[in-house]
Design a protein around this motif. Sequence first.
Motif, PDB file in Angstrom:
ATOM      1  N   UNK A  11       0.821  -1.206   0.000  1.00 12.86           N
ATOM      2  CA  UNK A  11       0.000   0.000   0.000  1.00 12.86           C
ATOM      3  C   UNK A  11       0.857   1.258   0.000  1.00 12.86           C
ATOM      4  N   UNK A  12       1.884   1.229   0.801  1.00 12.61           N
ATOM      5  CA  UNK A  12       2.751   2.399   0.853  1.00 12.61           C
ATOM      6  C   UNK A  12       3.482   2.599  -0.476  1.00 12.61           C
ATOM      7  N   UNK A  25      -3.862   7.614  -4.969  1.00 13.50           N
ATOM      8  CA  UNK A  25      -3.046   6.462  -5.345  1.00 13.50           C
ATOM      9  C   UNK A  25      -3.946   5.364  -5.895  1.00 13.50           C
ATOM     10  N   UNK A  26      -3.347   4.387  -6.525  1.00 10.58           N
ATOM     11  CA  UNK A  26      -4.124   3.367  -7.227  1.00 10.58           C
ATOM     12  C   UNK A  26      -5.039   2.581  -6.291  1.00 10.58           C
ATOM     13  N   UNK A  27      -4.577   2.290  -5.096  1.00  8.89           N
ATOM     14  CA  UNK A  27      -5.406   1.514  -4.169  1.00  8.89           C
ATOM     15  C   UNK A  27      -6.633   2.309  -3.738  1.00  8.89           C
ATOM     16  N   UNK A  28      -6.438   3.575  -3.506  1.00  4.20           N
ATOM     17  CA  UNK A  28      -7.556   4.450  -3.112  1.00  4.20           C
ATOM     18  C   UNK A  28      -8.575   4.562  -4.241  1.00  4.20           C
ATOM     19  N   UNK A  29      -8.073   4.725  -5.456  1.00  7.80           N
ATOM     20  CA  UNK A  29      -8.976   4.795  -6.610  1.00  7.80           C
ATOM     21  C   UNK A  29      -9.690   3.461  -6.812  1.00  7.80           C
ATOM     22  N   UNK A  30      -8.950   2.374  -6.655  1.00  8.08           N
ATOM     23  CA  UNK A  30      -9.520   1.046  -6.897  1.00  8.08           C
ATOM     24  C   UNK A  30     -10.646   0.737  -5.908  1.00  8.08           C
ATOM     25  N   UNK A  31     -10.477   1.136  -4.676  1.00 12.10           N
ATOM     26  CA  UNK A  31     -11.487   0.802  -3.679  1.00 12.10           C
ATOM     27  C   UNK A  31     -12.756   1.634  -3.889  1.00 12.10           C
ATOM     28  N   UNK A  32     -12.585   2.874  -4.308  1.00 14.61           N
ATOM     29  CA  UNK A  32     -13.771   3.705  -4.580  1.00 14.61           C
ATOM     30  C   UNK A  32     -14.466   3.254  -5.869  1.00 14.61           C
ATOM     31  N   UNK A  61      -5.855  -5.362  -9.037  1.00 15.41           N
ATOM     32  CA  UNK A  61      -7.100  -5.936  -8.533  1.00 15.41           C
ATOM     33  C   UNK A  61      -6.990  -6.138  -7.016  1.00 15.41           C
ATOM     34  N   UNK A  62      -6.949  -5.018  -6.303  1.00 13.52           N
ATOM     35  CA  UNK A  62      -6.659  -5.075  -4.866  1.00 13.52           C
ATOM     36  C   UNK A  62      -7.898  -4.850  -4.003  1.00 13.52           C
ATOM     37  N   UNK A  63      -9.009  -4.465  -4.615  1.00 10.25           N
ATOM     38  CA  UNK A  63     -10.190  -4.124  -3.821  1.00 10.25           C
ATOM     39  C   UNK A  63     -11.145  -5.314  -3.731  1.00 10.25           C
ATOM     40  N   UNK A  64     -11.670  -5.531  -2.549  1.00  8.55           N
ATOM     41  CA  UNK A  64     -12.644  -6.608  -2.332  1.00  8.55           C
ATOM     42  C   UNK A  64     -13.947  -5.990  -1.820  1.00  8.55           C
ATOM     43  N   UNK A  65     -15.059  -6.514  -2.320  1.00  9.85           N
ATOM     44  CA  UNK A  65     -16.361  -5.935  -1.972  1.00  9.85           C
ATOM     45  C   UNK A  65     -17.135  -6.844  -1.030  1.00  9.85           C
ATOM     46  N   UNK A  66     -17.834  -6.221  -0.087  1.00  8.79           N
ATOM     47  CA  UNK A  66     -18.813  -6.907   0.759  1.00  8.79           C
ATOM     48  C   UNK A  66     -20.181  -6.319   0.445  1.00  8.79           C
ATOM     49  N   UNK A  67     -21.127  -7.212   0.158  1.00  6.32           N
ATOM     50  CA  UNK A  67     -22.425  -6.757  -0.336  1.00  6.32           C
ATOM     51  C   UNK A  67     -23.496  -6.899   0.738  1.00  6.32           C
ATOM     52  N   UNK A  68     -24.224  -5.848   0.964  1.00  5.15           N
ATOM     53  CA  UNK A  68     -25.356  -5.832   1.882  1.00  5.15           C
ATOM     54  C   UNK A  68     -26.612  -5.670   1.027  1.00  5.15           C
ATOM     55  N   UNK A  78      -9.350  -2.287   0.505  1.00  4.35           N
ATOM     56  CA  UNK A  78      -8.147  -2.637  -0.253  1.00  4.35           C
ATOM     57  C   UNK A  78      -6.961  -2.657   0.680  1.00  4.35           C
ATOM     58  N   UNK A  79      -6.268  -3.776   0.685  1.00  2.64           N
ATOM     59  CA  UNK A  79      -5.010  -3.916   1.399  1.00  2.64           C
ATOM     60  C   UNK A  79      -5.131  -3.624   2.892  1.00  2.64           C
ATOM     61  N   UNK A  80      -6.322  -3.787   3.407  1.00  9.43           N
ATOM     62  CA  UNK A  80      -6.544  -3.570   4.828  1.00  9.43           C
ATOM     63  C   UNK A  80      -6.360  -2.131   5.273  1.00  9.43           C
ATOM     64  N   UNK A  81      -6.287  -1.217   4.346  1.00  5.12           N
ATOM     65  CA  UNK A  81      -5.950   0.166   4.697  1.00  5.12           C
ATOM     66  C   UNK A  81      -6.974   1.152   4.172  1.00  5.12           C
ATOM     67  N   UNK A  82      -7.434   0.931   2.935  1.00 10.42           N
ATOM     68  CA  UNK A  82      -8.397   1.849   2.340  1.00 10.42           C
ATOM     69  C   UNK A  82      -9.780   1.198   2.315  1.00 10.42           C
ATOM     70  N   UNK A  83     -10.793   2.008   2.445  1.00  9.14           N
ATOM     71  CA  UNK A  83     -12.167   1.516   2.408  1.00  9.14           C
ATOM     72  C   UNK A  83     -13.063   2.560   1.759  1.00  9.14           C
ATOM     73  N   UNK A  84     -14.158   2.091   1.173  1.00 10.24           N
ATOM     74  CA  UNK A  84     -15.138   2.993   0.572  1.00 10.24           C
ATOM     75  C   UNK A  84     -16.502   2.317   0.588  1.00 10.24           C
ATOM     76  N   UNK A  85     -17.549   3.138   0.583  1.00 11.29           N
ATOM     77  CA  UNK A  85     -18.920   2.635   0.599  1.00 11.29           C
ATOM     78  C   UNK A  85     -19.733   3.308  -0.488  1.00 11.29           C
ATOM     79  N   UNK A  86     -20.701   2.564  -1.014  1.00 12.73           N
ATOM     80  CA  UNK A  86     -21.663   3.133  -1.949  1.00 12.73           C
ATOM     81  C   UNK A  86     -23.027   2.551  -1.629  1.00 12.73           C
ATOM     82  N   UNK A  87     -24.057   3.342  -1.912  1.00  9.08           N
ATOM     83  CA  UNK A  87     -25.416   2.900  -1.617  1.00  9.08           C
ATOM     84  C   UNK A  87     -26.318   3.177  -2.815  1.00  9.08           C
ATOM     85  N   UNK A  88     -27.341   2.336  -2.929  1.00  3.95           N
ATOM     86  CA  UNK A  88     -28.332   2.488  -3.996  1.00  3.95           C
ATOM     87  C   UNK A  88     -29.395   3.488  -3.561  1.00  3.95           C
ATOM     88  N   UNK A  89     -29.778   4.377  -4.489  1.00  6.48           N
ATOM     89  CA  UNK A  89     -30.698   5.457  -4.175  1.00  6.48           C
ATOM     90  C   UNK A  89     -31.792   5.542  -5.249  1.00  6.48           C
TER      91      UNK A  89
END
Lengths: 97, 382
Positions: A11-12, A25-32, A61-68, A78-89
């Motif tokens: 990640x660093x 950075x790529x990991x931040x972009x990938x997770x979003x 391909x570093x981002x993993x998704x959890x679906x609710x 991503x990499x245990x450091x970056x995270x992002x959320x999105x919601x359906x509207x």
Amino acid sequence: MTRRVLPLLVALALAGCNGEAYDNNDAELAVRQKAKEMCSCLFVMELTEQECAAWTRVSPNVAKATIDRENQRVHAVALGFWAADARFDGRHGCVHD
Amino acid sequence: MQRLVLSCCVVASLLAAREAAAACPVGVTWPAADWPEALASGPTVAAADEYLFTLTGRDEDREGIRTDGVVIVHRGRVIYERYARGYARHNRHLAWSVSKSFLNAMVGVGVGRGALTVDDSICDHYDADGELCDITVGDLLDWGSGLDWNEGYEDEPYYLSSVIAMLYGIGSGDMAAFVAAQGLAETPGTIYRYSSGDTVLLSAVLAGALGPDLADDYPWEFIFDPIGMKSAMFERDQVGTYVGSSYVYATPRDLARFGYLFLRDGCWDGQRIVPEGWVAASTQPNPSFQMGKSYEHFLRDGDAVPGRHWWLNLPIPELAHERRWPAAPPDTFAGLGHWGQTIFVVPSADLVLVRTADDRESGFDQNRYLELALTLAAEDSP
């Protein structure tokens, strides 16, 4: 210990790739990208999780998704450091939180 | 002086387009709840099936032609329709940059309602100041704002791409503000440079012009509802600006409705939706492009000629530029999106083509596709 340190080193390293233009950075972009596009793929395009995993795969391909599904949300990490959320509207599709 | 020249060009273009435009077409077929069908059969259908839907590489490698859906409408009836790779008729597909052509239509309706004009400064409707006030609504429609922008995608480092920063990075909260903060690299209206940023800023300008009562609902009130696009969704950023560059979703059948709206000069079922002259003005080489400063870039990339958020099949003899799609008539125009999303409109053949796809390579031959569709149309008996 190695399993915890290695992702951080990667990640660093990725974080060090930025700086010439935009402060991302790529990991931040990938997770979003993963959170938002996985949400849209599942709840707007209404494809399966397998199909959406293929549609949203990027390099690195570093981002993993959890679906609710109940709350129509996607959490990505991503990499245990970056995270992002999105919601359906509804008719406005998905948006980052 | 440059602004005066440009303004005159815009006015002359609109006046010429207005004269050329006719009243809403009569005696044509309109889809009601759904499209009428006159499905083709025979060897051309088989050839289309083979070309469009034969996977030519390993799916997991994302190689070759990867069509998700095709709908072809001739004389108001669906003559060809296929889906693949997990998609069916009910699935919405991301339109990517075909969304830009939708925003063109929405701006057109806003202009028709008197909320804004193409010659307005963006500062009339959006909270910007200084040199940005030299940018007009028309400049944004031309991708001619002059704002500093790098429209790069997966083929270069992500951190250099303005559009990736806008959609997923530091610009994703308030995308229009991010675009405006890039600053000018060129004098507005003097150079064409394709930019998703211009389109998102245009979306914010339109919302400002319409005011809070319409800012949320205008895509449905202006376009989606009048033409029966029941599947349409349109995503926004975190401050509520529609991401007009990228994020319209609809089924291929509903995307075909939008193409059909422009095929019929902005009319639907006898009612004018988009102002008279708007379609014609949007499907001419745009004024910023005509200034000539981007010709070298244009010729290098072999692009279609840019209209106002539409792409044109016109030759430019003085540049020795042939039509982008030689199999198609010169009046063909298109909305084009990432990974192979397309809406082609061919007025002289009374034809609309929609293709959704996941082409991660550039091997798909749009000219071959148009050739097949035009053959299907020619074989379609009256």
